[in-house]
Write a protein that holds these residues in place. Structure first.
Motif, mmCIF file in Angstrom:
data_model
loop_
_atom_site.group_PDB
_atom_site.id
_atom_site.type_symbol
_atom_site.label_atom_id
_atom_site.label_comp_id
_atom_site.label_asym_id
_atom_site.label_seq_id
_atom_site.Cartn_x
_atom_site.Cartn_y
_atom_site.Cartn_z
ATOM 1 N N LEU A 189 -13.786 -17.433 29.333
ATOM 2 C CA LEU A 189 -13.954 -18.423 28.284
ATOM 3 C C LEU A 189 -14.914 -17.904 27.229
ATOM 4 O O LEU A 189 -15.869 -17.199 27.542
ATOM 5 C CB LEU A 189 -14.486 -19.733 28.859
ATOM 6 N N SER A 190 -14.654 -18.289 25.995
ATOM 7 C CA SER A 190 -15.542 -17.949 24.889
ATOM 8 C C SER A 190 -15.953 -19.221 24.170
ATOM 9 O O SER A 190 -15.213 -20.206 24.155
ATOM 10 C CB SER A 190 -14.847 -17.012 23.901
ATOM 11 N N CYS A 191 -17.104 -19.163 23.562
ATOM 12 C CA CYS A 191 -17.618 -20.284 22.763
ATOM 13 C C CYS A 191 -18.239 -19.677 21.519
ATOM 14 O O CYS A 191 -19.261 -18.990 21.610
ATOM 15 C CB CYS A 191 -18.634 -21.083 23.566
ATOM 16 N N VAL A 192 -17.603 -19.924 20.385
ATOM 17 C CA VAL A 192 -18.085 -19.373 19.126
ATOM 18 C C VAL A 192 -18.814 -20.451 18.338
ATOM 19 O O VAL A 192 -18.319 -21.585 18.221
ATOM 20 C CB VAL A 192 -16.922 -18.811 18.297
ATOM 21 N N ALA A 193 -19.948 -20.091 17.811
ATOM 22 C CA ALA A 193 -20.757 -21.028 17.049
ATOM 23 C C ALA A 193 -20.638 -20.754 15.567
ATOM 24 O O ALA A 193 -20.490 -19.614 15.137
ATOM 25 C CB ALA A 193 -22.216 -20.923 17.465
ATOM 26 N N SER A 194 -20.731 -21.823 14.797
ATOM 27 C CA SER A 194 -20.794 -21.707 13.346
ATOM 28 C C SER A 194 -21.809 -22.703 12.831
ATOM 29 O O SER A 194 -22.210 -23.623 13.545
ATOM 30 C CB SER A 194 -19.425 -21.964 12.712
ATOM 31 N N GLY A 195 -22.241 -22.489 11.623
ATOM 32 C CA GLY A 195 -23.182 -23.405 11.009
ATOM 33 C C GLY A 195 -24.628 -23.032 11.246
ATOM 34 O O GLY A 195 -25.517 -23.520 10.554
ATOM 35 N N HIS A 196 -24.846 -22.184 12.261
ATOM 36 C CA HIS A 196 -26.212 -21.778 12.557
ATOM 37 C C HIS A 196 -26.147 -20.613 13.531
ATOM 38 O O HIS A 196 -25.250 -20.555 14.362
ATOM 39 C CB HIS A 196 -26.988 -22.940 13.189
ATOM 40 N N THR A 197 -27.098 -19.719 13.433
ATOM 41 C CA THR A 197 -27.137 -18.640 14.401
ATOM 42 C C THR A 197 -27.539 -19.170 15.775
ATOM 43 O O THR A 197 -28.387 -20.057 15.884
ATOM 44 C CB THR A 197 -28.123 -17.534 13.965
ATOM 45 N N LEU A 198 -26.927 -18.605 16.809
ATOM 46 C CA LEU A 198 -27.215 -19.049 18.171
ATOM 47 C C LEU A 198 -28.417 -18.344 18.785
ATOM 48 O O LEU A 198 -28.821 -18.679 19.900
ATOM 49 C CB LEU A 198 -26.008 -18.808 19.068
ATOM 50 N N SER A 199 -28.976 -17.390 18.078
ATOM 51 C CA SER A 199 -29.953 -16.504 18.712
ATOM 52 C C SER A 199 -31.194 -17.221 19.215
ATOM 53 O O SER A 199 -31.894 -16.701 20.075
ATOM 54 C CB SER A 199 -30.349 -15.382 17.751
ATOM 55 N N ASN A 200 -31.469 -18.418 18.700
ATOM 56 C CA ASN A 200 -32.650 -19.151 19.146
ATOM 57 C C ASN A 200 -32.345 -20.235 20.162
ATOM 58 O O ASN A 200 -33.247 -20.943 20.600
ATOM 59 C CB ASN A 200 -33.353 -19.799 17.950
ATOM 60 N N TYR A 201 -31.069 -20.368 20.540
ATOM 61 C CA TYR A 201 -30.637 -21.489 21.365
ATOM 62 C C TYR A 201 -30.395 -21.075 22.818
ATOM 63 O O TYR A 201 -29.749 -20.058 23.073
ATOM 64 C CB TYR A 201 -29.342 -22.075 20.823
ATOM 65 N N ALA A 202 -30.909 -21.877 23.727
ATOM 66 C CA ALA A 202 -30.434 -21.794 25.097
ATOM 67 C C ALA A 202 -29.032 -22.394 25.130
ATOM 68 O O ALA A 202 -28.709 -23.281 24.342
ATOM 69 C CB ALA A 202 -31.349 -22.559 26.034
ATOM 70 N N MET A 203 -28.211 -21.895 26.044
ATOM 71 C CA MET A 203 -26.830 -22.362 26.078
ATOM 72 C C MET A 203 -26.369 -22.571 27.510
ATOM 73 O O MET A 203 -26.912 -21.984 28.446
ATOM 74 C CB MET A 203 -25.918 -21.369 25.375
ATOM 75 N N GLY A 204 -25.365 -23.416 27.630
ATOM 76 C CA GLY A 204 -24.855 -23.707 28.958
ATOM 77 C C GLY A 204 -23.365 -23.973 28.939
ATOM 78 O O GLY A 204 -22.769 -24.220 27.888
ATOM 79 N N TRP A 205 -22.799 -23.887 30.122
ATOM 80 C CA TRP A 205 -21.413 -24.295 30.349
ATOM 81 C C TRP A 205 -21.424 -25.470 31.327
ATOM 82 O O TRP A 205 -22.142 -25.433 32.349
ATOM 83 C CB TRP A 205 -20.586 -23.163 30.948
ATOM 84 N N PHE A 206 -20.624 -26.458 31.018
ATOM 85 C CA PHE A 206 -20.417 -27.609 31.883
ATOM 86 C C PHE A 206 -18.915 -27.801 32.052
ATOM 87 O O PHE A 206 -18.121 -27.233 31.294
ATOM 88 C CB PHE A 206 -21.034 -28.867 31.269
ATOM 89 N N ARG A 207 -18.541 -28.589 33.035
ATOM 90 C CA ARG A 207 -17.122 -28.881 33.221
ATOM 91 C C ARG A 207 -16.954 -30.312 33.685
ATOM 92 O O ARG A 207 -17.857 -30.912 34.277
ATOM 93 C CB ARG A 207 -16.491 -27.915 34.221
ATOM 94 N N GLN A 208 -15.765 -30.838 33.406
ATOM 95 C CA GLN A 208 -15.446 -32.199 33.818
ATOM 96 C C GLN A 208 -14.025 -32.236 34.335
ATOM 97 O O GLN A 208 -13.070 -31.967 33.591
ATOM 98 C CB GLN A 208 -15.616 -33.188 32.660
ATOM 99 N N ALA A 209 -13.909 -32.538 35.604
ATOM 100 C CA ALA A 209 -12.599 -32.675 36.231
ATOM 101 C C ALA A 209 -12.110 -34.114 36.068
ATOM 102 O O ALA A 209 -12.924 -35.028 35.863
ATOM 103 C CB ALA A 209 -12.693 -32.311 37.709
ATOM 104 N N PRO A 210 -10.812 -34.328 36.163
ATOM 105 C CA PRO A 210 -10.277 -35.691 36.011
ATOM 106 C C PRO A 210 -10.919 -36.664 36.985
ATOM 107 O O PRO A 210 -11.011 -36.394 38.187
ATOM 108 C CB PRO A 210 -8.790 -35.511 36.311
ATOM 109 N N GLY A 211 -11.405 -37.780 36.445
ATOM 110 C CA GLY A 211 -11.999 -38.807 37.288
ATOM 111 C C GLY A 211 -13.395 -38.509 37.778
ATOM 112 O O GLY A 211 -13.937 -39.268 38.586
ATOM 113 N N LYS A 212 -13.977 -37.416 37.309
ATOM 114 C CA LYS A 212 -15.314 -37.051 37.754
ATOM 115 C C LYS A 212 -16.265 -36.944 36.580
ATOM 116 O O LYS A 212 -15.853 -36.843 35.427
ATOM 117 C CB LYS A 212 -15.274 -35.720 38.515
ATOM 118 N N GLU A 213 -17.556 -36.945 36.898
ATOM 119 C CA GLU A 213 -18.553 -36.801 35.857
ATOM 120 C C GLU A 213 -18.678 -35.333 35.433
ATOM 121 O O GLU A 213 -18.320 -34.424 36.177
ATOM 122 C CB GLU A 213 -19.910 -37.306 36.359
ATOM 123 N N ARG A 214 -19.212 -35.146 34.246
ATOM 124 C CA ARG A 214 -19.458 -33.799 33.766
ATOM 125 C C ARG A 214 -20.521 -33.142 34.645
ATOM 126 O O ARG A 214 -21.534 -33.754 34.962
ATOM 127 C CB ARG A 214 -19.898 -33.833 32.314
#
Length: 123
Positions: A20-45
């Protein structure tokens, strides 16, 4: 304002891999912590993985540890999630998230979110 766009999801057989890829725009990501989350059907993120702004530290949910790898390329403003040995229980919509201060397992701590990319793992 940071805009995040995920890609790379799809249908894969159990045991397969996806990146998976996540591309950012509008601001550089270099100062940001980042994460991946997921949500399955009927479940919480739920938390999947997180990485500090400089890639010095990463953390993973127990359910994906040893199978998934989070990484980033600040020069490309892109976050990645390499997923291997996929299981049917990994089926979910995967979201990337960013925050200036959060290096966290908790979704509420992230200010910016993408729209998600769907991953389906067939048995």
């Amino acid at each position: 304002q940071v805009q995040l766009v995920e890609s790379g999801g799809g249908l894969v057989q159990a045991g397969g891999s996806l990146r998976l890829s996540c591309v950012a725009s509008g601001h550089t990501l270099s100062n940001y912590a980042m994460g991946w989350f997921r949500q399955a059907p009927g479940k919480e993120r739920e938390f999947v993985a997180a990485i500090t702004w400089n890639s010095f530290s990463t953390r993973y949910a127990d359910s994906v540890k040893g199978r998934f790898t989070i990484s980033r390329d600040n020069a490309k403003n892109t976050l990645y999630l390499q997923m291997s040995s996929l299981k049917p229980e990994d089926t979910a919509v995967y979201y990337c998230a960013a925050d200036l201060s959060a290096y966290s397992n908790y979704a509420k701590n992230y200010a910016y979110w993408g729209q998600g990319t769907r991953v389906t793992v067939s048995s």
